[in-house]
Design a protein around this motif. Structure first.
Motif, PDB file in Angstrom:
ATOM      1  N   THR A  29       0.852  -1.194   0.000  1.00 43.83           N
ATOM      2  CA  THR A  29       0.000   0.000   0.000  1.00 43.83           C
ATOM      3  C   THR A  29       0.888   1.244   0.000  1.00 43.83           C
ATOM      4  O   THR A  29       2.121   1.123   0.003  1.00 43.83           O
ATOM      5  CB  THR A  29      -0.964   0.001   1.206  1.00 43.83           C
ATOM      6  N   ARG A  37      -7.842   7.868  -0.846  1.00 49.65           N
ATOM      7  CA  ARG A  37      -9.058   7.043  -0.873  1.00 49.65           C
ATOM      8  C   ARG A  37      -9.858   7.086   0.416  1.00 49.65           C
ATOM      9  O   ARG A  37     -11.045   6.801   0.415  1.00 49.65           O
ATOM     10  CB  ARG A  37      -8.711   5.574  -1.157  1.00 49.65           C
ATOM     11  N   CYS A 113     -20.854  -0.066  13.661  1.00 52.81           N
ATOM     12  CA  CYS A 113     -20.485   1.362  13.623  1.00 52.81           C
ATOM     13  C   CYS A 113     -21.634   2.283  14.036  1.00 52.81           C
ATOM     14  O   CYS A 113     -21.410   3.448  14.360  1.00 52.81           O
ATOM     15  CB  CYS A 113     -19.991   1.747  12.238  1.00 52.81           C
ATOM     16  N   ARG A 152      -4.696  -5.850   2.659  1.00 54.13           N
ATOM     17  CA  ARG A 152      -4.572  -4.399   2.475  1.00 54.13           C
ATOM     18  C   ARG A 152      -5.919  -3.709   2.256  1.00 54.13           C
ATOM     19  O   ARG A 152      -6.054  -2.507   2.450  1.00 54.13           O
ATOM     20  CB  ARG A 152      -3.643  -4.078   1.308  1.00 54.13           C
ATOM     21  N   ASN A 153      -6.931  -4.495   1.826  1.00 56.60           N
ATOM     22  CA  ASN A 153      -8.264  -3.910   1.608  1.00 56.60           C
ATOM     23  C   ASN A 153      -8.895  -3.425   2.908  1.00 56.60           C
ATOM     24  O   ASN A 153      -9.748  -2.533   2.893  1.00 56.60           O
ATOM     25  CB  ASN A 153      -9.206  -4.936   0.978  1.00 56.60           C
ATOM     26  N   GLY A 217     -15.897  -3.320   0.441  1.00 56.89           N
ATOM     27  CA  GLY A 217     -15.932  -1.874   0.665  1.00 56.89           C
ATOM     28  C   GLY A 217     -16.575  -1.088  -0.457  1.00 56.89           C
ATOM     29  O   GLY A 217     -17.356  -0.159  -0.211  1.00 56.89           O
ATOM     30  N   ASN A 218     -16.251  -1.484  -1.668  1.00 58.26           N
ATOM     31  CA  ASN A 218     -16.766  -0.754  -2.820  1.00 58.26           C
ATOM     32  C   ASN A 218     -18.295  -0.786  -2.874  1.00 58.26           C
ATOM     33  O   ASN A 218     -18.946   0.229  -3.138  1.00 58.26           O
ATOM     34  CB  ASN A 218     -16.151  -1.373  -4.074  1.00 58.26           C
ATOM     35  N   ASN A 255     -14.990   7.054   6.085  1.00 54.43           N
ATOM     36  CA  ASN A 255     -14.181   7.446   4.930  1.00 54.43           C
ATOM     37  C   ASN A 255     -14.499   8.927   4.659  1.00 54.43           C
ATOM     38  O   ASN A 255     -15.674   9.292   4.580  1.00 54.43           O
ATOM     39  CB  ASN A 255     -14.606   6.579   3.725  1.00 54.43           C
ATOM     40  N   ARG A 257     -14.439  10.579   2.056  1.00 48.12           N
ATOM     41  CA  ARG A 257     -15.256  10.772   0.844  1.00 48.12           C
ATOM     42  C   ARG A 257     -16.732  10.475   1.124  1.00 48.12           C
ATOM     43  O   ARG A 257     -17.616  11.103   0.552  1.00 48.12           O
ATOM     44  CB  ARG A 257     -14.731   9.883  -0.288  1.00 48.12           C
ATOM     45  N   ASN A 282     -11.078   4.321  11.246  1.00 50.60           N
ATOM     46  CA  ASN A 282     -12.444   3.910  11.568  1.00 50.60           C
ATOM     47  C   ASN A 282     -12.391   3.012  12.806  1.00 50.60           C
ATOM     48  O   ASN A 282     -11.767   1.954  12.782  1.00 50.60           O
ATOM     49  CB  ASN A 282     -13.013   3.151  10.348  1.00 50.60           C
TER      50      ASN A 282
HETATM   51  N1  COA Z   1      -3.494   0.151  -0.947  1.00 44.37           N
HETATM   52  C1  COA Z   1      -3.379   0.177  -2.291  1.00 44.37           C
HETATM   53  N2  COA Z   1      -4.319  -0.296  -3.118  1.00 44.37           N
HETATM   54  C2  COA Z   1      -5.433  -0.810  -2.540  1.00 44.37           C
HETATM   55  C3  COA Z   1      -5.607  -0.869  -1.163  1.00 44.37           C
HETATM   56  C4  COA Z   1      -4.583  -0.378  -0.353  1.00 44.37           C
HETATM   57  N3  COA Z   1      -4.673  -0.378   0.987  1.00 44.37           N
HETATM   58  N4  COA Z   1      -6.816  -1.441  -0.901  1.00 44.37           N
HETATM   59  C5  COA Z   1      -7.389  -1.719  -2.080  1.00 44.37           C
HETATM   60  N5  COA Z   1      -6.553  -1.349  -3.084  1.00 44.37           N
HETATM   61  C6  COA Z   1      -6.749  -1.469  -4.516  1.00 44.37           C
HETATM   62  C7  COA Z   1      -7.733  -2.560  -4.866  1.00 44.37           C
HETATM   63  O1  COA Z   1      -7.071  -3.813  -4.915  1.00 44.37           O
HETATM   64  C8  COA Z   1      -8.199  -2.117  -6.225  1.00 44.37           C
HETATM   65  O2  COA Z   1      -7.238  -2.473  -7.173  1.00 44.37           O
HETATM   66  P1  COA Z   1      -7.681  -2.988  -8.629  1.00 44.37           P
HETATM   67  O3  COA Z   1      -8.422  -1.829  -9.243  1.00 44.37           O
HETATM   68  O4  COA Z   1      -6.392  -3.301  -9.275  1.00 44.37           O
HETATM   69  O5  COA Z   1      -8.554  -4.167  -8.369  1.00 44.37           O
HETATM   70  C9  COA Z   1      -8.203  -0.590  -6.109  1.00 44.37           C
HETATM   71  O6  COA Z   1      -7.354  -0.282  -5.002  1.00 44.37           O
HETATM   72  C10 COA Z   1      -9.569   0.001  -5.892  1.00 44.37           C
HETATM   73  O7  COA Z   1     -10.205  -0.714  -4.870  1.00 44.37           O
HETATM   74  P2  COA Z   1     -11.650  -0.320  -4.365  1.00 44.37           P
HETATM   75  O8  COA Z   1     -12.101  -1.254  -3.300  1.00 44.37           O
HETATM   76  O9  COA Z   1     -12.553  -0.116  -5.552  1.00 44.37           O
HETATM   77  O10 COA Z   1     -11.313   1.129  -3.744  1.00 44.37           O
HETATM   78  P3  COA Z   1     -12.297   2.209  -3.189  1.00 44.37           P
HETATM   79  O11 COA Z   1     -12.035   3.491  -3.840  1.00 44.37           O
HETATM   80  O12 COA Z   1     -13.730   1.722  -3.144  1.00 44.37           O
HETATM   81  O13 COA Z   1     -11.810   2.354  -1.668  1.00 44.37           O
HETATM   82  C11 COA Z   1     -12.554   1.673   0.519  1.00 44.37           C
HETATM   83  C12 COA Z   1     -11.891   1.246  -0.796  1.00 44.37           C
HETATM   84  C13 COA Z   1     -12.686   0.455   1.408  1.00 44.37           C
HETATM   85  C14 COA Z   1     -11.664   2.697   1.183  1.00 44.37           C
HETATM   86  C15 COA Z   1     -13.940   2.283   0.226  1.00 44.37           C
HETATM   87  O14 COA Z   1     -14.637   1.445  -0.664  1.00 44.37           O
HETATM   88  C16 COA Z   1     -14.801   2.490   1.437  1.00 44.37           C
HETATM   89  O15 COA Z   1     -14.519   3.312   2.280  1.00 44.37           O
HETATM   90  N6  COA Z   1     -15.926   1.754   1.523  1.00 44.37           N
HETATM   91  C17 COA Z   1     -16.946   1.940   2.512  1.00 44.37           C
HETATM   92  C18 COA Z   1     -16.541   1.439   3.849  1.00 44.37           C
HETATM   93  C19 COA Z   1     -17.736   1.463   4.745  1.00 44.37           C
HETATM   94  O16 COA Z   1     -18.644   2.248   4.592  1.00 44.37           O
HETATM   95  N7  COA Z   1     -17.784   0.563   5.678  1.00 44.37           N
HETATM   96  C20 COA Z   1     -18.989   0.415   6.462  1.00 44.37           C
HETATM   97  C21 COA Z   1     -19.069   1.289   7.597  1.00 44.37           C
HETATM   98  S1  COA Z   1     -17.759   1.027   8.673  1.00 44.37           S
END
Ligand code: COA
Length: 325
Positions: A29, A37, A113, A152-153, A217-218, A255, A257, A282
């Motif tokens: 990451t 993000r 949460c 890392r997700n 997450g997405n 987040n 955003r 979080n």
């Molecule tokens: N570092 C680098 N890259 C990462 C990463 C990290 N820590 N985590 C994910 N990625 C990558 C993914 O593998 C993906 O790569 P790919 O396009 O090659 O597949 C890319 O980043 C995009 O991933 P994505 O999951 O679409 O990112 P995102 O913009 O949706 O952000 C979260 C991810 C989790 C931050 C975001 O979706 C989020 O905040 N979701 C809501 C969380 C939430 O509301 N939770 C409930 C309440 S607690």
């Protein structure tokens, strides 16, 4: 019905800081990815022998001092947590003993949460009906204990912490309206699949890393924005107010955003949002709790202000509460 308000707040954050730079050494990451993000720069982690009740005790004592209420004057303790010390007994019972709150009933709630806002709404019922005078509500988590430090997700998102509030009857202002929502059909989007009665802990659940948080997450992102918008709108309309009346918007810190999107959909100016996600990540139920405490301590809220608490989490559950401070 009696008017119910928050008469004291307190928090406790563990000392150990885990920065984005530290995470760069643990998983693939970057500070740039995490910051853009999510808005998170660092988060706190407990030391080896600290559990949720340890954080809760410190936060609760600070809130009781702030409220000028003695532990012996508490009638009820509610702890919102998805990372309790044990499956049972509840954290609330451990806290009751540690505080010496002999006269208090005590229980935990599980609303992830949204736990802190759910707990405030529950506490309000007992006081409004005259059953109880003083209720202690705590949001406390050691999310590091259920975080997969190889994923890392998720591992970049979470942190540990606790905060508490004392609720009591107030002469004016207080909680003006509340709203709670739920959609259990999407529960698989965010869960810990192992360790419960569905998949009791076994070598298989451990090998498959089922004792850790699994999150899509997405998919959650859009639902979070929609649900928090709905909760905010419903709570405001239930007390005849609109977004323009809100002086301080305190959302669950999932987040940056998400929070900015919710505020703009509600029509709340961005500068009215209170953030602490950049320093704590979080912390599930502890996020809204520490954000409320931070907003009070930093004097972002003054007497007479309209405060909107708004949260969303696993379940899926969401809720909001309008308070005249
Ligand atoms: N570092 C680098 N890259 C990462 C990463 C990290 N820590 N985590 C994910 N990625 C990558 C993914 O593998 C993906 O790569 P790919 O396009 O090659 O597949 C890319 O980043 C995009 O991933 P994505 O999951 O679409 O990112 P995102 O913009 O949706 O952000 C979260 C991810 C989790 C931050 C975001 O979706 C989020 O905040 N979701 C809501 C969380 C939430 O509301 N939770 C409930 C309440 S607690």
């Amino acid at each position: 019905m009696k008017k119910v308000g928050i008469i004291g707040v307190g928090e406790y954050l563990p000392e150990k800081v885990l920065s984005n730079a530290d995470l760069e050494k643990m998983v693939d990451t970057s500070d740039e990815w995490i910051t853009t993000r999510t808005g998170i720069k660092e988060r706190r982690l407990v030391s080896k022998h600290e559990a949720v009740s340890d954080l809760s005790i410190k936060a609760a004592k600070a809130a009781l001092r702030d409220a000028k209420v003695k532990a012996q004057e508490l009638d009820l303790i509610i702890v919102a947590s998805i990372t309790p010390d044990f499956q049972f007994p509840s954290v609330a019972c451990l806290l009751q003993n540690a505080l010496g709150a002999k006269g208090a009933a005590a229980f935990d709630i599980s609303a992830a949460c949204a736990g802190f806002v759910y707990a405030i709404i529950i506490a309000q019922q007992f006081i409004a009906r005259g059953n109880y005078k003083n209720v202690l509500v705590v949001g406390a988590e050691v999310l590091s204990s259920i975080t997969d430090w190889q994923d890392r997700n998720t591992c970049v998102l979470f942190g540990d912490g606790a905060a508490a509030a004392v609720l009591s009857e107030v002469k004016s202002g207080g909680i003006l309206s509340t709203y709670m929502g739920c959609d259990g059909s999407a529960s698989e989007l965010l869960m810990v699949p192992g360790g419960g009665s569905r998949n009791p802990t076994s070598h298989k659940t451990i090998d498959n890393r089922m004792h850790y948080i699994k999150m899509r997450g997405n998919e959650l992102f859009k639902i979070a924005v929609r649900s928090m918008q709905e909760a905010g709108e419903k709570a405001l309309s239930l007390c005849g107010l609109s977004a323009k009346d809100v002086d301080c918007f305190i959302p669950h810190q999932a987040n940056v955003r998400i929070l900015t999107a919710v505020a703009s959909r509600l029509g709340i100016a961005q500068e009215k949002i209170y953030f602490n996600i950049q320093k704590y990540g979080n912390m599930s139920s502890a996020s809204l709790a520490t954000a409320l405490c931070g907003a009070v301590k930093e004097k972002r809220i003054k007497k007479g202000d309209i405060v909107l608490l708004d949260a969303f989490g696993a379940g899926l559950v969401w809720g909001a509460c309008v308070i005249k401070w």
